[in-house]
Design a protein around this motif. Structure first.
Motif, mmCIF file in Angstrom:
data_model
loop_
_atom_site.group_PDB
_atom_site.id
_atom_site.type_symbol
_atom_site.label_atom_id
_atom_site.label_comp_id
_atom_site.label_asym_id
_atom_site.label_seq_id
_atom_site.Cartn_x
_atom_site.Cartn_y
_atom_site.Cartn_z
ATOM 1 N N CYS A 1 42.159 31.752 46.468
ATOM 2 C CA CYS A 1 41.372 31.958 47.689
ATOM 3 C C CYS A 1 40.745 33.349 47.701
ATOM 4 O O CYS A 1 39.580 33.508 48.086
ATOM 5 C CB CYS A 1 42.260 31.783 48.921
ATOM 6 N N ALA A 2 41.500 34.353 47.263
ATOM 7 C CA ALA A 2 40.980 35.718 47.237
ATOM 8 C C ALA A 2 39.836 35.839 46.234
ATOM 9 O O ALA A 2 38.798 36.449 46.522
ATOM 10 C CB ALA A 2 42.093 36.704 46.890
ATOM 11 N N VAL B 1 38.606 40.620 44.649
ATOM 12 C CA VAL B 1 38.807 40.227 43.251
ATOM 13 C C VAL B 1 40.002 40.970 42.663
ATOM 14 O O VAL B 1 40.809 40.389 41.921
ATOM 15 C CB VAL B 1 37.539 40.495 42.424
ATOM 16 N N LEU B 2 40.161 42.241 42.991
ATOM 17 C CA LEU B 2 41.310 42.998 42.494
ATOM 18 C C LEU B 2 42.611 42.463 43.084
ATOM 19 O O LEU B 2 43.636 42.390 42.388
ATOM 20 C CB LEU B 2 41.143 44.479 42.843
ATOM 21 N N VAL C 1 39.679 31.387 37.009
ATOM 22 C CA VAL C 1 38.893 31.723 38.192
ATOM 23 C C VAL C 1 38.999 33.214 38.507
ATOM 24 O O VAL C 1 37.995 33.915 38.684
ATOM 25 C CB VAL C 1 39.353 30.896 39.413
ATOM 26 N N ASN C 2 40.234 33.723 38.539
ATOM 27 C CA ASN C 2 40.469 35.080 39.011
ATOM 28 C C ASN C 2 40.174 36.160 37.978
ATOM 29 O O ASN C 2 39.809 37.277 38.339
ATOM 30 C CB ASN C 2 41.915 35.211 39.495
ATOM 31 N N PHE C 3 40.340 35.831 36.700
ATOM 32 C CA PHE C 3 40.125 36.830 35.663
ATOM 33 C C PHE C 3 38.787 36.664 34.945
ATOM 34 O O PHE C 3 38.331 37.603 34.292
ATOM 35 C CB PHE C 3 41.246 36.765 34.616
ATOM 36 N N GLY C 4 38.187 35.484 35.054
ATOM 37 C CA GLY C 4 36.940 35.238 34.348
ATOM 38 C C GLY C 4 35.746 35.038 35.267
ATOM 39 O O GLY C 4 34.790 35.819 35.259
#
Length: 270
Positions: A37-38, A58-59, A92-95
């Motif tokens: 979600c973040a 994102v962080l 999703v979160n890292f790419g």
């Protein structure tokens, strides 16, 4: 009477069926969902031009996605379902999220080249994560190599690729020429993700701290947290640059360790 949702199977269908799920089993999965979600919220905020909040989201996503597995192991709540959720969240979160935030902030000024750079970073991150999952089943890898990642890890790549954004928040211009330079930098980080570069992780030897170093370590962590709170973007920029510089040390340390292990193996065989 069956409800509208299928039952939650923490073992992925391969373990014993249980009527009630302990809350501790669900906590890591909730953290993973919050991380997704973040990350997605960061993308939305970026395209609404609320850039600082977008980068912070994102962080946060990268942080949550990086600790959910550790929390699962601490709570003894690891599960096949959680492993699959975590793998899907990582891309999703890292790419995707860092690439799109960087594109919305700067790379779009480079036109199609900016989009290609963002796309290649996201793909490289996916390849890096797939290789990491495959290497978990490699039982022939020497034990000492567990102290090193193969290539820059995906969480570090997500933080590193947004260095142009940190510098932009510090006053760097966001002209078209800078956008092309950022494209080149993004491709370099993508290459580091999929490279065979040995990157120190400290997983095998970093789980314990000598007693005399405990207090200095705690003070150092607190000092870094205070710097992050007071000088957020400067601290992030310096951290990213120092991490990139440390890769040279990591390669040299790996080479020396490999030479020692090879020598020890020859002496044992002899």
């Amino acid at each position: 009477m069956a409800g509208p949702f299928p039952p939650f199977e923490p073992h992925g269908g391969g373990g014993p069926r249980i009527r009630e799920i302990p809350l501790r089993v669900m906590v890591p999965n909730l953290i993973t969902v919050l991380a997704i979600c973040a990350g997605l919220s960061g993308i939305r905020l970026a395209f609404e031009h609320r850039m600082e909040l977008a980068v912070i989201m994102v962080l946060i996503a990268a942080f949550l996605d990086g600790v959910d597995g550790r929390i699962a192991r601490m709570l003894k709540a690891s599960s096949k379902f959680g492993e699959q959720m975590d793998s899907l969240a990582d891309i999703v979160n890292f790419g995707v999220a860092p690439a799109l935030v960087l594109y919305a902030y700067l790379l779009d000024r480079a036109g199609a080249i900016g989009w290609i750079a963002a796309l290649l970073f996201a793909i490289a991150c996916g390849l890096r994560l797939a290789r990491f999952n495959v290497m978990l089943d490699d039982h022939e890898r020497p034990a000492w190599q567990a102290d090193y990642f193969v290539g820059v890890p995906a969480p570090a790549g997500a933080v590193l690729v947004m260095l142009p954004v940190y510098l932009g928040f510090l006053g760097m211009e966001t002209s078209r020429s800078v956008a092309f330079a950022a494209c080149a930098y993004t491709l370099v980080i993508a290459f580091l993700l999929v490279s065979r570069l040995p990157v120190y992780s400290g997983k095998a030897s970093g789980s314990r701290v000598r007693r005399e170093l405990a207090i200095p370590l705690m003070l150092g962590v607190v000092f870094y947290a205070l710097l992050l709170a007071s000088y957020t973007w400067l601290t992030m920029a310096v951290s990213a640059i120092l991490y990139l510089a440390s890769l040279v040390w990591s390669v040299r340390a790996y080479s020396r360790r490999a030479a020692r292990e090879a020598k020890a193996g020859d002496e044992t065989a002899g």
